[in-house]
Motif scaffolding. Structure first.
Motif: not given
Lengths: 521, 339
Positions: A1, A507, A42, A5-7, A11
């Motif tokens: 992570m 990306y 992570s 990053s998208a996460i 999130i």
């Protein structure tokens, strides 16, 4: 992570924000520590024990130093001296533990390899096989923060943090874990522990900064990385214009990436109402290399200035040199010698801090030499210019300074990025062979993994960033001014930026995720 | 506070609406011109466009699928309608997504899962990241197909690639020089636990719908060894799924590793794919009763496509043969070509 990053964005950050807001004020720090632990885990898994160790050592060392110092105030001169010695001993032990961990993890292989190589040149048959040593993410950053904080406590500049939770947050706050900025305790103590509730204004400001950083990182830097990596991995095949392109391209990539990530980091902290120090201030508008380093990776420069340059400048050795110099060799050479004594450790540490490689040490020494030259000749240069009536503020003179600075920076970054010192020299030599800019403009660049449209995005992206940099330099761009614009205009700007990141981002299909450069240091 | 909450919600709703509109625009753009879709997503998009309930066999996996099993050969030889939903470097999370899409509009009776992706490295955060990305991609195709802007702005990027129900004809040759890559040994190569969770989801769903599942391993010295074979065999047995390891059928398949691979033993070219397809056609027709649609007029387009395919296949194989002969005799044609 990672921060892009998208996460992280979709999130981790929203969940942390919600949890932070829903938690009672006095426990919000725990949420940030928990989030930092999850973030660290992570990336580095069980290596989190190193960070935990550094936190515990830093915390109790600072308290020990303060107790030793406090006791000294109402004591006799002998006792004071004794206590100060004790404080120093505790400080040394603390620094030895945190710095020792960094040195062992990062520099063991480098040291043993070079020592055995040296011994082999004297006929020894010793062979050292490098070991695989896992290094936790951000160790170079939090180690400097820890040392700086311990020295500040020892010097009485700041009070020792009494709560372990606060020390953990100071060293391990997740937005700065991967790439800094390297914060001094005084930079953060005003806002880091306030645990203020989320403010709409902070959220707006932070999100804008995050998306601006994303634009620099995934629209520009990640595209440049494709072509730059391709040239650097086969550096001996290129010469002239392509080497120049690689040097300029890497400098732009590094600037867009590092400053972009700093925007994300500072923006993330802003979401929680925490102010972080800036790490970049339009570096390409500097007049010389000295000023460049006051605008580029500011927090590292500030750390080295506070904890290496100043202590060395007032050390006994430098004082003795000054006394000796004034009597024996005159004012000019004394100044040169003093500057050399203070600047050398600064730039050696700067080079080594980036990693255990000779090209980084060369990079440090390169700037040491340049800065020493600048410091030494500056007064004489100014006198000459005055004598021949040159206006040093004239446009043409400033343009000349910029060209000179760019040459210095591009050359430095070429060695910095090269896969080894030898490779750096090969590239530098190849730069002057068959020099031609034709490959840059005749479409040859399209064979390095980027389509023409990608190259256009890079060029226009850089232009946009530099236009904003010019406006900032001229104090014509501020969030406050932007916030005064009509709502439809502001929202359109937000949507345009978000869409630019989503649509133009390098990306997904056809692109590979590019690791953060400074996260590796 | 309430005012700010309203403002924030309005901002996010407008953003969602913009993303939805842009996504719809992208969907429309590639429904008009399928070549606009990025190479990696072409099979997935094409699968979505197949006539409802027309596919009886679905194949999922990474690039080992579309270089080994040719649906046109299945059609030609026994009238089975199949589709390769493979993607280069497909993750199992993606395979699950393709499978989901496949069973939404189709009613396959058999699902073939190529096993190379069982060993693709993913950590927990990659798993979570995939889940986030999948969610985004599902509702806003702009995240998945955002690079379409290049093709819209400049047509130069559009390279039509002939795909035969997901299968790609590859004609390059780059020999694999090693031998005996499936040498017997005792160890097992552990299957990625994240991969397992998706495989088991697919298997469970198939079982609940009465769909048969077969794991198959494409011949590939670069990707397979005996340790993987042992682990995959045991895993398939545990799940009650049939497993065909084509790496263990070298003698029957007669793969010529000097001629039948495009990249030194990673993927097969059309000459290798023909051998694998023939074997699997026999295996499927002997073990599963899939309908023969060749005389069904509603499948007439399959006949047309098969005719084109046969022509191209023959031409490609003869080119490979000529290249091979050239190499053996040392002529210019023998020049190696890389993918």
């Amino acid at each position: 992570m990672s921060y892009t990053s998208a996460i992280y964005l979709a999130i981790f950050l929203p969940v942390t924000l919600i949890a932070y807001q829903l938690t009672p004020k006095k426990h919000r720090g725990k949420i940030l520590i928990g989030a930092s632990a999850v973030f660290f885990w992570s990336l580095s898994k069980w290596l989190i024990v190193y960070l935990a160790g550094a936190i515990v050592v830093t915390h109790y060392t600072a308290i020990g130093i303060e107790r030793a110092r406090e006791a000294a105030f109402d004591a006799t001169p002998d006792e004071i001296e004794l206590r100060q010695e004790k404080s120093k001993k505790i400080l040394r032990l603390g620094i030895l533990l945190v710095l020792g961990t960094l040195v062992v993890l990062k520099y063991t292989n480098f040291t043993f390899m070079n020592v055995t190589q040296l011994l082999r040149s004297f006929g020894s048959s010793i062979v050292y096989k490098p070991h695989r040593i896992l290094v936790p993410i951000g160790i170079s950053f939090y180690t400097l923060e820890s040392i700086g904080y311990l020295l500040d406590v020892h010097w009485g500049k700041v009070k020792a943090i009494q709560s372990l939770e606060k020390t953990a947050l100071f060293l391990g706050f997740f937005p700065k874990l991967m790439e800094g900025p390297i914060c001094q305790y005084s930079d953060l103590e005003g806002t880091l522990f306030n645990n203020e509730p989320l403010q709409f204004e902070n959220l707006k400001r932070g999100m804008l900064r995050i998306f601006w950083g994303m634009f620099k990182k995934i629209v520009i830097a990640d595209r440049l990385a494709i072509i730059v990596n391709s040239i650097y991995s086969n550096y001996s095949d290129y010469h002239g214009g392509m080497i120049l392109f690689a040097a300029v391209g890497y400098t732009m990539q590094l600037y867009m990436e590092f400053s972009g990530v700093m925007d994300i980091v500072i923006g993330t902290a802003e979401l929680f109402g925490i102010k972080m120090p800036e790490n970049f201030r339009q570096p390409f508008f500097a007049k010389n290399a000295t000023e460049f380093w006051q605008r580029w990776h500011i927090s590292l420069g500030k750390w080295l200035k506070s904890y290496v340059f100043y202590p060395v400048s007032v050390s006994k050795t430098v004082k003795k040199w000054n006394q000796f110099g004034r009597k024996k060799i005159g004012k000019f050479w004394t100044r040169v010698g003093t500057s050399a004594l203070a600047l050398f450790p600064v730039w050696l540490i700067n080079g080594l801090w980036h990693g255990p490689f000779w090209n980084y040490i060369f990079y440090g020494m390169y700037y040491f030499t340049l800065l020493l030259i600048e410091v030494s000749i500056e007064p004489t240069w100014k006198k000459w210019m005055k004598k021949i009536h040159v206006d040093m503020k004239a446009g043409w003179y400033r343009a000349g300074q910029t060209v000179k600075l760019l040459c210095i920076v591009f050359t430095g970054e070429m060695f910095f990025r090269a896969p080894g010192l030898k490779a750096g020299f090969t590239m530098f030599g190849n730069l002057f062979k068959d020099f031609s800019l034709a490959p840059i403009f005749n479409g040859a660049l399209e064979h390095y993994g980027l389509e023409r449209m990608d190259l256009n995005v890079v060029v226009w992206g850089i232009i946009i960033v530099f236009v904003f940099d010019i406006l900032k330099e001229k104090n014509k761009l501020s969030y406050e001014e932007f916030n005064k614009l009509a709502l439809p205009v502001r929202w359109s700007a937000y949507y345009a930026l978000i869409l630019a990141v989503i649509i133009l981002g390098a990306y997904g299909e056809g692109y590979q995720a590019i690791d953060l450069i400074y996260a590796g240091f | 506070m309430k005012r700010n909450l309203k403002k924030g919600t309005a901002f996010l709703l407008i953003l969602a609406a913009i993303l939805f509109v842009v996504s719809e625009f992208i969907n429309k753009s590639y429904s008009c011109n399928q070549d606009m879709v990025g190479d990696r997503s072409k099979n997935v998009v094409a699968l979505e466009k197949e006539r409802k309930d027309s596919i009886d066999m679905l194949i999922v996996g990474d690039s080992e699928t579309y270089t080994t099993l040719s649906p046109m050969k299945f059609w030609d030889q026994c009238g089975i309608t199949s589709f390769v939903g493979g993607q280069s470097g497909q993750q199992l999370s993606e395979a699950y997504n393709v499978f989901q899409k496949g069973i939404e509009r189709q009613s396959p009776k058999l699902v073939l899962i190529e096993t190379n992706m069982f060993y693709r490295k993913t950590n927990k955060s990659t798993k979570a990241m995939n889940a986030v990305q999948e969610f985004g991609n599902k509702y806003f195709s702009v995240f998945n197909h955002h690079s379409i802007w290049k093709k819209l702005v400049c047509n130069r990027g559009i390279k039509p690639v002939q795909s035969y129900k997901g299968f790609l004809i590859k004609t390059q040759v780059a020999s694999y020089e090693g031998n005996g890559y499936m040498r017997r040994c005792h160890g097992d190569k552990r299957i990625n636990s994240n991969a397992k969770s998706y495989v088991e989801k697919i298997v469970r769903k198939c079982k609940s719908r009465g769909i048969d599942v077969v794991f198959y391993s494409a011949p590939s010295p670069k990707n397979y060894n005996y340790e993987k074979h042992r682990a995959l065999k045991a895993y398939a047995k545990r799940l009650g799924v049939k497993y065909v390891d084509l790496n263990m059928k070298q003698k029957i398949l007669k793969i010529d590793w000097k001629r039948d691979t495009i990249d030194r033993g990673d993927h097969l070219n059309i000459a290798g794919a023909e051998k694998v397809s023939n074997y699997m056609i026999k295996y499927v027709s002997e073990n599963y009763k899939l309908p023969d649609h060749r005389n069904d007029p509603s499948y007439s387009e399959w006949n047309k496509l098969a005719a084109n395919y046969n022509k191209e296949e023959q031409l490609s194989i003869s080119r490979i043969m000529a290249m091979n002969t050239g190499r053996q005799t040392g002529t210019k044609n023998g020049k190696r070509s890389n993918n």
